[in-house]
Scaffold this motif. Structure first.
Motif: not given
Length: 566
Positions: A108, A111, A126, A288
């Motif tokens: 996370y 990203s 994702s 996400s």
């Protein structure tokens, strides 16, 4: 420029949530990605947005190929995401110095930085990650094992991408209306039907839903299937891409309409539990979505700050104007509160996967709460940031317009806000999760003895008691009344969680670094969102530069704030 260096909240949260060994492994790749995202990937994303993919349905011989052509800029972004940084593989294999699996938070965090440059590609990234997780959890057999191996690969000659085809013309929210049908074909299945909105439609591995023989007319009559792009013999599978969508945002990444015509498919898990199993993929993507919305907030604030510091109005930099500071500070507080919730969700997902039942119950409701609130706020924050840049922000040569366009997607994909709010209600009905969250958050607030945080701690403890009572009233109401009230309740619940996490992090930073900066952020967020006290926000403006720059704030420097009320 480095996006990591521009984010005053990121490194302190990493220090609070990750173990020292994990921080040491993360540091070099995070630093590299922060610079790469700002200097290489963001310009590539601007080009990719203006050069969307195109569909060639037939080759020059007249054979059906359904080939999607991507601009070179998008292909370079794909290489960075899937291969260089392994964003879709990080939850499944050791990378970047980890021999074993990194914590979920590593994925996370990286990203989040990547999405500040490019939002559209993050959707297939994702889905690839989520497809591997879902297949690993419910699937079995050699074909599924091979699919997982390729979904989590970073090798350009071996890796696969994933997608999920759920939405039909009459079966988006109401999955029971799914009209795609599955027929037995030996050990496997043939699927026929039409999927109306399918992102990453040329993915190598697709998870999709279809009605199976003998199933009832509820969601228990819908099974989960793995649809490979190619059959085991290497031939093209029996489905076609009818057209690509002309979308408001995420223009770099294709979404299309797909018709299945006896397409080869492999059953995943138990047929009657297909929808519940697909929910695993959907929920992973929902979290996400919240992370990506937070990244859009952060990038848009960076752009607004850069403009305000260089724009001179009436002889002074715009950032010195009190009203401009009063505009920017709540945006900064929103972004930091959102990032804190994403970190907490990632930590709860890790603990839930490890067998912690309380964490598993929390992440089940935290995921829709985070998506419901953060994705909506991203639309506001990116819009305000665009307005700060004025006419330039409205022009497509600057990134603001793209950030605004992309921000609207989070509230739609994987369930619109009303659908998500009803999911919160289901969690409350099933497990009294509003009480579990209140108990957990009260346990975080009670040990905080920081005098400067006293008024906020007392305020939140009072509001936690009240919101539990509100939740009980909703659960006791008639179904129509409960559904009407749950949207506002979900927002208020999310804000209370975020405010509590801000105070917890503020206490940690004071204890660890004697830095009161995060407490100022918490006060601004609570004043603006919880108590609706604008004066509390104004009181923190004296430390505006410290807040947005991430400077250390001493106890003595807080003397400009009013004394705590006894």
């Amino acid at each position: 420029m480095n996006y990591v260096d521009l984010d005053p909240a990121l490194q302190p949260l990493i220090e609070s949530y990750l173990e020292p060994a994990d921080r040491d492994r993360l540091a070099p790749v995070l630093t590299a990605l922060g610079a790469d995202a700002a200097e290489r990937l963001a310009p590539l994303a601007d080009v990719a947005d203006k050069n969307p993919p195109t569909l060639a349905q037939f080759d020059r011989e007249g054979d059906r190929v359904d080939a999607i052509d991507y601009h070179a800029s998008y292909q370079e972004l794909q290489k960075a995401a899937y291969e260089e940084y392994g964003l879709s593989a990080l939850s499944h294999r050791g990378l970047h110095g980890w021999d074993d699996l990194p914590p979920h938070l590593v994925k996370y965090i990286l990203s989040y930085v990547f999405v500040q440059a490019e939002f559209g590609l993050a959707c297939p990234v994702s889905m690839t990650d989520a497809a591997a997780r879902t297949l690993r959890k419910f699937g079995e057999g050699q074909q599924i094992t091979e699919a997982i191996d390729r979904l989590i690969s970073t090798d350009p000659d071996h890796r696969f991408t994933g997608a999920m085809f759920m939405t039909e013309i009459h079966a988006g929210t109401d999955i029971a209306q799914t009209s795609t049908v599955a027929e037995r074909d030996g050990e496997n299945w043939k699927l026929s039907g039409r999927k109306w909105f399918a992102s990453n439609p040329d993915a190598d591995i697709i998870l999709t839903l279809a009605r199976f023989p003998g199933g009832d007319d509820t969601t228990r009559g819908v099974g989960l299937f793995m649809l490979p792009k190619r059959r085991p013999d290497g031939s093209k599978n029996s489905y076609v891409i009818d057209r690509l969508k002309d979308k408001l945002g995420t223009r770099s990444m294709p979404s299309g309409e797909v018709t299945l015509d006896g397409a080869y498919a492999v059953q995943v898990g138990k047929l009657e539990r297909g929808f519940r199993q697909m929910a695993e993929m959907v929920n992973t993507s929902r979290l996400s979505n919240a992370m990506r919305a937070t990244a859009l907030m952060r990038r848009s604030i960076n752009e607004a700050l850069a403009h305000a510091r260089t724009r001179v109005v009436f002889g002074k930099p715009l950032i010195e104007a009190p009203l401009m500071r009063m505009t920017l500070l709540p945006l900064q507080a929103e972004a930091e509160a959102a990032l804190g919730l994403v970190f907490y969700c990632g930590d709860m997902l890790q603990r839930g996967d490890a067998g912690d039942e309380s964490a598993a119950a929390q992440i089940r409701v935290l995921t829709p709460l985070a998506k419901h609130y953060i994705c909506k706020r991203a639309r506001f924050v990116t819009g305000e940031a665009m307005e700060i840049r004025g006419g330039r922000g409205y022009i497509e040569e600057w990134p603001d317009a793209r950030l605004v366009r992309d921000s609207h997607l989070g509230s739609i994909w994987e369930g619109s806000s009303n659908v998500i709010a009803l999911d919160v209600l289901r969690c409350m009905r099933k497990q009294d999760t509003h009480r579990l969250l209140a108990k957990t958050m009260e346990e975080k607030l009670t040990p905080i003895t920081l005098a400067e945080a006293g008024p906020e701690v007392r305020e939140l403890l009072t509001r936690w008691t009240a919101i539990v009572d509100r939740g009980d009233v909703i659960l006791g109401a008639e179904p129509d009344v409960a559904e009407a009230l749950i949207g506002g309740y979900a927002d208020d619940l999310a804000q209370l969680i975020m405010a509590t996490l801000l105070l917890e992090q503020a206490d940690a930073e004071v204890t660890r670094d004697t830095n009161f900066r995060k407490l100022l952020v918490a006060k601004a967020f609570i004043g603006g969102n919880i108590s609706a006290d604008e004066t509390a926000v104004v009181d923190t403006l004296a430390h505006f530069e410290d807040i947005v720059d991430g400077a250390s704030v001493t106890r003595e420097a807080l003397s400009s704030l009013p004394a705590p009320v006894a």
